[in-house]
Design a protein around this motif. Structure first.
Motif, PDB file in Angstrom:
ATOM      1  N   GLU A 212       8.220  -3.541 -10.592  1.00 16.56           N
ATOM      2  CA  GLU A 212       7.149  -3.495 -11.466  1.00 16.56           C
ATOM      3  C   GLU A 212       6.917  -4.795 -12.255  1.00 16.56           C
ATOM      4  OE1 GLU A 212       6.807   0.185  -9.941  1.00 16.56           O
ATOM      5  OE2 GLU A 212       5.479  -0.944 -10.964  1.00 16.56           O
ATOM      6  N   THR A 213       7.508  -5.753 -12.039  1.00 16.25           N
ATOM      7  CA  THR A 213       7.471  -7.069 -12.734  1.00 16.25           C
ATOM      8  C   THR A 213       6.731  -8.215 -12.326  1.00 16.25           C
ATOM      9  OG1 THR A 213       9.829  -6.456 -13.242  1.00 16.25           O
ATOM     10  CG2 THR A 213       8.977  -8.496 -14.116  1.00 16.25           C
ATOM     11  N   ALA A 214       5.845  -8.515 -13.218  1.00 18.01           N
ATOM     12  CA  ALA A 214       4.949  -9.901 -12.688  1.00 18.01           C
ATOM     13  C   ALA A 214       6.024 -10.937 -12.489  1.00 18.01           C
ATOM     14  CB  ALA A 214       3.932 -10.160 -13.899  1.00 18.01           C
ATOM     15  N   PRO A 215       5.678 -11.922 -12.064  1.00 17.93           N
ATOM     16  CA  PRO A 215       6.512 -13.245 -11.656  1.00 17.93           C
ATOM     17  C   PRO A 215       6.736 -13.905 -12.933  1.00 17.93           C
ATOM     18  CG  PRO A 215       4.582 -13.243 -10.263  1.00 17.93           C
ATOM     19  CD  PRO A 215       4.276 -12.222 -11.147  1.00 17.93           C
ATOM     20  N   SER A 216       8.038 -14.330 -12.872  1.00 22.05           N
ATOM     21  CA  SER A 216       8.648 -14.919 -14.359  1.00 22.05           C
ATOM     22  C   SER A 216       8.425 -16.302 -14.456  1.00 22.05           C
ATOM     23  CB  SER A 216      10.105 -14.708 -14.046  1.00 22.05           C
ATOM     24  OG  SER A 216      10.642 -15.224 -13.143  1.00 22.05           O
TER      25      SER A 216
ATOM     26  N   ILE B  50      -5.766   3.380   3.699  1.00 18.40           N
ATOM     27  CA  ILE B  50      -4.773   2.594   2.921  1.00 18.40           C
ATOM     28  C   ILE B  50      -4.885   2.242   1.503  1.00 18.40           C
ATOM     29  CG2 ILE B  50      -3.348   0.368   2.888  1.00 18.40           C
ATOM     30  CD1 ILE B  50      -3.851   0.271   6.032  1.00 18.40           C
ATOM     31  N   GLY B  51      -6.025   1.915   1.212  1.00 18.60           N
ATOM     32  CA  GLY B  51      -6.493   1.989  -0.090  1.00 18.60           C
ATOM     33  C   GLY B  51      -6.034   3.107  -1.092  1.00 18.60           C
ATOM     34  N   PRO B  52      -6.505   4.121  -0.840  1.00 18.32           N
ATOM     35  CA  PRO B  52      -5.942   5.134  -1.675  1.00 18.32           C
ATOM     36  C   PRO B  52      -4.247   5.324  -1.878  1.00 18.32           C
ATOM     37  CG  PRO B  52      -7.809   6.228  -0.436  1.00 18.32           C
ATOM     38  CD  PRO B  52      -7.416   4.774   0.016  1.00 18.32           C
ATOM     39  N   LEU B  53      -3.636   5.045  -0.484  1.00 13.84           N
ATOM     40  CA  LEU B  53      -2.216   5.353  -0.696  1.00 13.84           C
ATOM     41  C   LEU B  53      -1.592   4.205  -1.404  1.00 13.84           C
ATOM     42  CD1 LEU B  53      -1.384   5.926   3.368  1.00 13.84           C
ATOM     43  CD2 LEU B  53      -1.235   7.421   1.526  1.00 13.84           C
ATOM     44  N   SER B  54      -2.308   3.134  -1.446  1.00 12.51           N
ATOM     45  CA  SER B  54      -1.731   1.949  -2.291  1.00 12.51           C
ATOM     46  C   SER B  54      -1.960   2.495  -3.927  1.00 12.51           C
ATOM     47  CB  SER B  54      -2.428   0.880  -2.005  1.00 12.51           C
ATOM     48  OG  SER B  54      -3.795   0.683  -2.638  1.00 12.51           O
ATOM     49  N   ASP B  55      -2.806   3.390  -4.316  1.00 16.00           N
ATOM     50  CA  ASP B  55      -3.041   3.753  -5.560  1.00 16.00           C
ATOM     51  C   ASP B  55      -1.807   4.763  -5.943  1.00 16.00           C
ATOM     52  OD1 ASP B  55      -5.282   2.258  -6.146  1.00 16.00           O
ATOM     53  OD2 ASP B  55      -6.852   3.887  -5.613  1.00 16.00           O
ATOM     54  N   GLN B  56      -1.323   5.301  -4.716  1.00 14.30           N
ATOM     55  CA  GLN B  56      -0.239   6.584  -4.826  1.00 14.30           C
ATOM     56  C   GLN B  56       1.170   5.842  -4.826  1.00 14.30           C
ATOM     57  OE1 GLN B  56      -0.591   9.857  -2.290  1.00 14.30           O
ATOM     58  NE2 GLN B  56       1.389  11.029  -3.029  1.00 14.30           N
ATOM     59  N   TRP B  57       1.333   4.904  -3.795  1.00 14.06           N
ATOM     60  CA  TRP B  57       2.713   4.365  -3.651  1.00 14.06           C
ATOM     61  C   TRP B  57       2.959   3.043  -4.083  1.00 14.06           C
ATOM     62  CZ3 TRP B  57       2.403   5.634   2.127  1.00 14.06           C
ATOM     63  CH2 TRP B  57       2.508   7.137   2.625  1.00 14.06           C
ATOM     64  N   GLY B  58       1.864   2.332  -4.738  1.00 14.53           N
ATOM     65  CA  GLY B  58       2.022   0.943  -4.991  1.00 14.53           C
ATOM     66  C   GLY B  58       1.763   0.211  -3.959  1.00 14.53           C
ATOM     67  N   ARG B  59       1.588  -1.393  -4.236  1.00 15.85           N
ATOM     68  CA  ARG B  59       0.795  -2.087  -3.322  1.00 15.85           C
ATOM     69  C   ARG B  59       1.720  -2.847  -2.397  1.00 15.85           C
ATOM     70  NH1 ARG B  59      -3.639   0.053  -5.394  1.00 15.85           N
ATOM     71  NH2 ARG B  59      -4.070  -0.765  -7.485  1.00 15.85           N
TER      72      ARG B  59
ATOM     73  N   VAL C 289       4.362   2.339 -12.092  1.00 23.33           N
ATOM     74  CA  VAL C 289       4.460   3.751 -11.810  1.00 23.33           C
ATOM     75  C   VAL C 289       3.448   4.682 -12.763  1.00 23.33           C
ATOM     76  CG1 VAL C 289       5.802   5.563 -11.669  1.00 23.33           C
ATOM     77  CG2 VAL C 289       6.899   3.380 -10.779  1.00 23.33           C
ATOM     78  N   GLU C 290       3.334   4.062 -13.891  1.00 22.56           N
ATOM     79  CA  GLU C 290       2.666   5.022 -14.905  1.00 22.56           C
ATOM     80  C   GLU C 290       1.139   5.276 -14.735  1.00 22.56           C
ATOM     81  OE1 GLU C 290       3.605   1.386 -16.846  1.00 22.56           O
ATOM     82  OE2 GLU C 290       4.377   2.765 -15.592  1.00 22.56           O
ATOM     83  N   ASN C 291       0.806   4.000 -13.841  1.00 26.40           N
ATOM     84  CA  ASN C 291      -0.606   3.863 -13.288  1.00 26.40           C
ATOM     85  C   ASN C 291      -0.827   4.410 -12.075  1.00 26.40           C
ATOM     86  OD1 ASN C 291      -1.142   2.805 -15.999  1.00 26.40           O
ATOM     87  ND2 ASN C 291      -1.448   0.728 -15.266  1.00 26.40           N
ATOM     88  N   ARG C 292      -0.120   4.951 -11.291  1.00 29.20           N
ATOM     89  CA  ARG C 292      -0.504   5.424 -10.016  1.00 29.20           C
ATOM     90  C   ARG C 292      -1.009   6.798 -10.085  1.00 29.20           C
ATOM     91  NH1 ARG C 292       5.141   2.966  -7.216  1.00 29.20           N
ATOM     92  NH2 ARG C 292       4.767   1.170  -7.972  1.00 29.20           N
ATOM     93  N   THR C 293      -1.539   7.082  -9.061  1.00 31.19           N
ATOM     94  CA  THR C 293      -2.556   8.332  -9.135  1.00 31.19           C
ATOM     95  C   THR C 293      -2.009   9.084  -7.840  1.00 31.19           C
ATOM     96  OG1 THR C 293      -4.424   7.329  -7.962  1.00 31.19           O
ATOM     97  CG2 THR C 293      -4.505   7.549 -10.422  1.00 31.19           C
ATOM     98  N   ARG C 294      -1.932  10.461  -8.076  1.00 30.66           N
ATOM     99  CA  ARG C 294      -1.301  11.391  -7.119  1.00 30.66           C
ATOM    100  C   ARG C 294      -2.673  11.349  -5.926  1.00 30.66           C
ATOM    101  NH1 ARG C 294      -2.233  16.530  -5.569  1.00 30.66           N
ATOM    102  NH2 ARG C 294      -3.084  16.812  -7.687  1.00 30.66           N
ATOM    103  N   GLN C 295      -2.470  11.434  -4.554  1.00 31.06           N
ATOM    104  CA  GLN C 295      -3.713  11.535  -3.785  1.00 31.06           C
ATOM    105  C   GLN C 295      -3.391  12.666  -2.780  1.00 31.06           C
ATOM    106  OE1 GLN C 295      -6.306   9.618  -3.824  1.00 31.06           O
ATOM    107  NE2 GLN C 295      -5.821   8.349  -5.313  1.00 31.06           N
ATOM    108  N   ASP C 296      -4.335  13.424  -2.426  1.00 32.64           N
ATOM    109  CA  ASP C 296      -4.453  14.281  -1.548  1.00 32.64           C
ATOM    110  C   ASP C 296      -5.902  14.303  -0.821  1.00 32.64           C
ATOM    111  OD1 ASP C 296      -6.128  16.511  -2.678  1.00 32.64           O
ATOM    112  OD2 ASP C 296      -4.651  16.409  -4.186  1.00 32.64           O
ATOM    113  N   PRO C 297      -6.031  14.924   0.392  1.00 36.71           N
ATOM    114  CA  PRO C 297      -7.453  14.681   1.004  1.00 36.71           C
ATOM    115  C   PRO C 297      -8.444  15.437  -0.024  1.00 36.71           C
ATOM    116  CG  PRO C 297      -5.823  15.798   2.607  1.00 36.71           C
ATOM    117  CD  PRO C 297      -5.127  15.463   1.061  1.00 36.71           C
TER     118      PRO C 297
ATOM    119  N   GLY D 184      -7.406   0.489  -5.519  1.00 41.48           N
ATOM    120  CA  GLY D 184      -7.096   0.653  -4.110  1.00 41.48           C
ATOM    121  C   GLY D 184      -8.239   1.543  -3.612  1.00 41.48           C
ATOM    122  N   THR D 185      -8.611   2.813  -4.118  1.00 39.23           N
ATOM    123  CA  THR D 185      -9.818   3.720  -3.756  1.00 39.23           C
ATOM    124  C   THR D 185     -10.843   3.150  -3.548  1.00 39.23           C
ATOM    125  OG1 THR D 185      -8.442   5.504  -4.325  1.00 39.23           O
ATOM    126  CG2 THR D 185     -10.535   5.827  -3.627  1.00 39.23           C
TER     127      THR D 185
END
Length: 434
Positions: A27-31, A95-104, A221-229, A372-373
């Motif tokens: 979850e960390t930006a480059p240092s 893939i776009g919605p999945l990246s909103d749920q699982w991360g990039r 993680v706190e910004n991710r959204t659960r996705q279902d059809p 992502g969506t």
């Protein structure tokens, strides 16, 4: 929730213990320094986005050779290009919605590895049908780089900073379609067309390594959204009904149909109607893509002086006028390789103004949690509409695209894109997007 900034520096994505630079994190930006972070981000996302351009452009000079080797017709070879476009469209939608749920990061790693594998398998095909099937899967895998790259930018930048970053990203991505056909033509001098797909496989492996080593997670993680059809369908429906999103997205899709008609048809038109060799076609294609890169840099220069909507409008009008001039050349019988190249160059300069601004208006109209969506729907519309409309250039008496049929499709889509955005602007749907 990420903090949006108006300056050209990446947002702090989350607070975590410092990690060594270039190592994968969650979850960390480059240092390292912001300037170095931006340069690294441009490079990594540029390589990922360029994979799709290479998948479509690198083998264009080999169309006649592939047709002869696989005992295929011209339309069957063009179908392999359409298969990639359909794969790119459908792949982004998933893939776009999945990246909103699982991360990039995770979808990117799977996508780049699959791209490498399917590229190498394309070297073994013996029929156009199997070739098209593999190209479809290759398009799905290449979609990961495209859709998630836009989502990462949405996670990290906003406003004019996003437009500036997209312009720099397109500058790097633009090298792929510019150098792709040139490199493809030169590879044909060294070996058979299968060598082109060996290079694509190596590109996929390099992309996998870059994601693993140089791209930290940009969606906490706190910004991710659960996705279902059902939820995905509702989200897509809301996006389609949102004029701030759909107006620039449809404008982008129609203008892409204009440029993709040129990309898919010009290989045959230039070599069979204008008398160009495979190497000359590669050179012309590279010159015209340089025009798109110049247009992107012009867009960067205009950011402080002109609103995003106005820059997009200028690109649309310029591209329409250039395609109209191409029609005059074709109908008057005065078209030659040099004059056609000059007009297409102007069109591509204007395209360089269209792409980053339409993308910025569409993606920035939505929250980061839907990055992502919204990016997926934007990309799906782009490739689905572009791929379908571009195929109309082949609807001639012989079933083969001509300069006139190619130009007619390009002009129709350019006019439609301009009209859509003009109506949206008149109704006030484009001013509040950024």
């Amino acid at each position: 929730m990420p903090v949006l900034r108006s300056q050209e520096s990446p947002v702090n994505l989350a607070v975590a213990r410092p990690r060594p630079p270039f190592r994968p994190t969650t979850e960390t930006a480059p240092s390292h320094s912001p300037r170095r972070s931006v340069a690294l981000l441009v490079f990594v996302l540029g390589v990922l986005s360029a994979s799709s351009a290479l998948a479509t452009d690198l083998y264009l000079p080999a169309f006649p050779d592939i047709a002869a080797d696989l005992n295929a017709t011209e339309s069957q070879v063009q179908l392999t290009l359409t298969a990639v476009m359909v794969g790119l469209a459908l792949g982004q939608l998933v893939i776009g919605p999945l990246s909103d749920q699982w991360g990039r990061r995770r979808p990117l790693l799977v996508g780049t590895a699959m791209f490498a594998a399917t590229s190498l398998l394309c070297m073994t095909v013996t029929s156009p049908e199997v070739f098209s099937a593999l190209r479809f899967v290759q398009g799905i895998s290449a979609a990961a780089g495209m859709v998630i790259a836009r989502a990462v930018v949405r996670d990290t930048f906003s406003g004019d900073s996003a437009a500036r970053f997209f312009s720099r990203l397109v500058l790097l991505v633009g090298l792929a379609p510019m150098l792709g056909p040139v490199l493809g033509g030169q590879l044909l001098l060294v070996g058979p067309w299968q060598l082109i797909f060996a290079v694509l496989g190596a590109t996929g492996l390099a992309g996998t390594a870059l994601v693993y080593l140089g791209l930290p997670e940009s969606l906490p993680v706190e910004n991710r959204t659960r996705q279902d059809p059902v939820l995905m369908l509702r989200t897509f429906t809301r996006l389609v009904r949102d004029p701030r999103f759909i107006a620039p997205a449809l404008t982008m899709a129609l203008s892409f149909a204009m440029s993709f008609t040129y990309i898919s048809a010009f290989s045959f038109v230039s070599q069979e109607e204008l008398g160009a060799t495979a190497q000359q076609f590669s050179l012309v294609f590279g010159i015209n893509t340089l025009g798109m890169i110049l247009g992107n840099q012009l867009n960067v220069a205009l950011i402080r002086h002109m609103h995003t909507s106005r820059r997009l409008y200028a690109g649309l009008i310029g591209a329409t006028l250039a395609v109209a001039a191409l029609g005059v050349l074709g109908l008057s019988g005065t078209a030659g390789l040099v004059t056609v190249t000059a007009v297409l160059f102007v069109m591509m300069v204007c395209t360089g103004l269209i792409s980053p601004n339409a993308t910025t208006l569409a993606v920035a109209s939505q929250p980061s949690s839907l990055g992502g969506t919204s990016s997926a729907l934007l990309g799906t519309m782009q490739f689905a509409i572009g791929g379908i409309l571009a195929s109309a250039a082949g609807l001639t008496g012989t079933g083969e695209a001509t300069l006139v049929s190619m130009t007619l499709v390009m002009l129709a889509t350019a006019v439609a894109a301009t009209a859509v955005f003009a109506v949206a602007t008149a109704r006030g749907h484009t001013q509040s997007a950024i």
